[in-house]
Design a protein around this motif. Structure first.
Motif, short mmCIF file in Angstrom:
data_model
loop_
_atom_site.label_atom_id
_atom_site.label_comp_id
_atom_site.label_asym_id
_atom_site.label_seq_id
_atom_site.Cartn_x
_atom_site.Cartn_y
_atom_site.Cartn_z
N GLU A 13 5.72 -22.27 -7.62
CA GLU A 13 5.42 -23.49 -8.36
C GLU A 13 6.49 -24.54 -8.08
OE1 GLU A 13 2.77 -23.97 -10.02
OE2 GLU A 13 1.97 -21.94 -10.13
N PRO A 14 6.13 -25.83 -8.10
CA PRO A 14 7.12 -26.87 -7.85
C PRO A 14 8.00 -27.12 -9.06
CG PRO A 14 5.00 -27.86 -8.30
CD PRO A 14 4.77 -26.38 -8.25
N VAL A 15 9.20 -27.64 -8.79
CA VAL A 15 10.10 -28.10 -9.84
C VAL A 15 9.90 -29.59 -10.01
CG1 VAL A 15 12.52 -28.44 -10.47
CG2 VAL A 15 11.79 -26.29 -9.42
N VAL A 16 9.77 -30.06 -11.23
CA VAL A 16 9.59 -31.48 -11.50
C VAL A 16 10.96 -32.12 -11.65
CG1 VAL A 16 8.57 -33.19 -13.03
CG2 VAL A 16 7.41 -31.01 -12.64
N VAL A 17 11.24 -33.15 -10.85
CA VAL A 17 12.56 -33.76 -10.78
C VAL A 17 12.47 -35.22 -11.17
CG1 VAL A 17 14.48 -34.35 -9.27
CG2 VAL A 17 13.26 -32.20 -8.94
N GLY A 18 13.45 -35.68 -11.95
CA GLY A 18 13.53 -37.11 -12.27
C GLY A 18 13.82 -37.33 -13.72
N GLY A 19 14.28 -38.52 -14.04
CA GLY A 19 14.49 -38.88 -15.43
C GLY A 19 15.93 -38.82 -15.86
N VAL A 188 4.27 -26.59 1.93
CA VAL A 188 4.33 -25.99 0.60
C VAL A 188 5.01 -26.97 -0.36
CG1 VAL A 188 5.19 -24.06 -0.79
CG2 VAL A 188 4.42 -23.67 1.56
N THR A 189 4.40 -27.24 -1.50
CA THR A 189 4.99 -28.14 -2.49
C THR A 189 6.17 -27.46 -3.17
OG1 THR A 189 2.90 -29.28 -2.89
CG2 THR A 189 4.60 -29.48 -4.59
N ILE A 190 7.34 -28.08 -3.03
CA ILE A 190 8.58 -27.53 -3.60
C ILE A 190 8.96 -28.26 -4.87
CG2 ILE A 190 11.05 -27.20 -3.17
CD1 ILE A 190 9.24 -25.35 -1.59
N ALA A 221 19.42 -30.11 -6.07
CA ALA A 221 19.26 -29.15 -4.97
C ALA A 221 18.40 -28.00 -5.47
CB ALA A 221 20.62 -28.64 -4.52
N ILE A 222 17.39 -27.65 -4.69
CA ILE A 222 16.47 -26.59 -5.07
C ILE A 222 16.46 -25.56 -3.95
CG2 ILE A 222 14.09 -26.01 -5.70
CD1 ILE A 222 13.75 -29.00 -6.44
N ALA A 223 16.75 -24.31 -4.28
CA ALA A 223 16.68 -23.25 -3.29
C ALA A 223 15.23 -23.03 -2.89
CB ALA A 223 17.29 -21.96 -3.84
N LEU A 224 15.00 -22.84 -1.61
CA LEU A 224 13.63 -22.70 -1.13
C LEU A 224 12.97 -21.41 -1.62
CD1 LEU A 224 13.92 -24.13 2.49
CD2 LEU A 224 12.72 -25.11 0.55
N ASP A 225 13.76 -20.47 -2.14
CA ASP A 225 13.14 -19.28 -2.73
C ASP A 225 12.71 -19.52 -4.17
OD1 ASP A 225 15.50 -19.32 -4.12
OD2 ASP A 225 16.05 -17.26 -3.70
N GLY A 226 13.02 -20.73 -4.70
CA GLY A 226 12.60 -21.08 -6.05
C GLY A 226 13.46 -20.50 -7.14
N GLY A 227 14.53 -19.77 -6.80
CA GLY A 227 15.31 -19.10 -7.82
C GLY A 227 16.45 -19.91 -8.39
N THR A 228 16.82 -21.01 -7.77
CA THR A 228 18.01 -21.75 -8.18
C THR A 228 17.76 -23.24 -8.05
OG1 THR A 228 19.38 -19.99 -7.29
CG2 THR A 228 20.49 -22.04 -7.81
N ARG A 229 18.24 -24.01 -9.03
CA ARG A 229 18.28 -25.46 -8.89
C ARG A 229 19.60 -25.95 -9.47
NH1 ARG A 229 14.89 -24.10 -12.87
NH2 ARG A 229 15.18 -24.95 -14.95
N VAL A 230 20.18 -26.94 -8.85
CA VAL A 230 21.51 -27.42 -9.19
C VAL A 230 21.47 -28.94 -9.27
CG1 VAL A 230 23.92 -27.58 -8.46
CG2 VAL A 230 22.63 -25.49 -8.02
#
Length: 283
Positions: A13-19, A188-190, A221-230
């Motif tokens: 699933e994608p991460v929603v970024v912004g705000g 793939v939507t990230i 920053a979003i890891a392409l495995d979906g497990g981490t965002r910074v």
């Protein structure tokens, strides 16, 4: 600084970024501060922008290096330093050898972390300037603005550089595209950008997403495995580094953050998310 290998797979699933006010799930943080005596900062003047260390490279086993353009010097954290005539890219090999690319002199140099020059080689004639230096196995590659890889040299474990022989089979750069508000990597939507504008680029096994909302830029920053965002620091508080983010050969993310008390060098030890928490709204 400790390191972590981030395995590569794609988020479901994608991460929603912004705000703004984005939660940070990057795990524990290690931080080193270099004083403005260790590296130089020139404040902004009426006719010139502020200048400070503008590139960083993360290496194996916690190695890190920053480039100080005012002193024309590379400082290896916990190691030595050395002077360079110019620097347009730097990266660590898995052996710990630090490579420096200079487009002006058309040379690639290999350095020991102590600051000793190990070897140097001229670029092949058809390599265009303005590329990004990266390592593909033991091959140093300049990746141009179109994503094409141009081999510069084969890097030996002792730092010896040899010219590539024959055509090198290099993996293609990952395709990054913005479709509406969605950021897609290799189809793939990230991530999905909730701000007014945005964009992204791939760095190692990470995608760096920028979103503009109400005049403020959010960097994630979003890891392409979906497990981490910074959540990454805002650029330009003291000056705007050219390349302030790096990924080590093992996949650890790090960056430089200029502050009033010095240059902060930060890296993140990744954590994994439960799959039920992969979609987070930052709005």
């Amino acid at each position: 600084m400790s390191l972590l290998l981030v395995p590569l797979s794609f988020a479901a699933e994608p991460v929603v970024v912004g705000g703004g006010g984005a939660p940070d799930v990057g795990g524990l943080r290690d931080e080193t501060v270099l004083s403005w005596g260790d590296v130089q900062l020139r404040p902004a003047a009426p006719e010139s922008p502020a200048i400070g260390p503008d590139r960083v490279a993360l290496g194996p086993d916690g190695a890190a290096a920053v480039y100080d353009p005012l002193a024309h010097r590379v400082l290896v954290v916990g190691g030595g330093s050395f002077s360079v005539a110019g620097l347009d890219g730097m990266a660590f090999a898995t052996s710990g050898v630090l490579l420096v690319m200079d487009d002006t002199s058309r040379r690639l140099t290999a350095w020991d972390p102590s600051g000793a020059l190990l070897d140097q080689v001229s670029f092949p004639g058809l390599v265009p300037p303005g590329g990004t230096l990266e390592l593909q196995g033991d091959v140093a590659v300049s990746r141009d603005v179109f994503g094409n890889g141009h081999p510069l040299a084969v890097v030996g474990t002792s730092g010896a550089l040899t010219a590539p022989t024959g055509p090198a089979l290099l993996p293609a750069a990952r395709m990054v595209e913005k479709v509406g508000s969605r950021i897609r990597v290799d189809g793939v939507t990230i991530a999905e950008i909730s701000g007014e504008k945005g964009g992204a680029r791939v760095l190692g096994d990470w995608v760096i997403v920028e979103s503009l909302s109400a005049g403020a830029v959010t960097r994630t920053a979003i890891a392409l495995d979906g497990g981490t965002r910074v959540t990454l620091p805002v650029r330009g508080r003291l000056y705007a580094p050219t390349d302030d983010i790096s990924v080590s050969p093992e996949g650890e993310l790090g960056w430089i953050d200029p502050r009033a008390d010095g240059l902060h060098l930060v890296d993140r030890k990744s954590t994994r998310l439960n799959s039920s928490h992969t979609v987070i709204s930052y709005a």
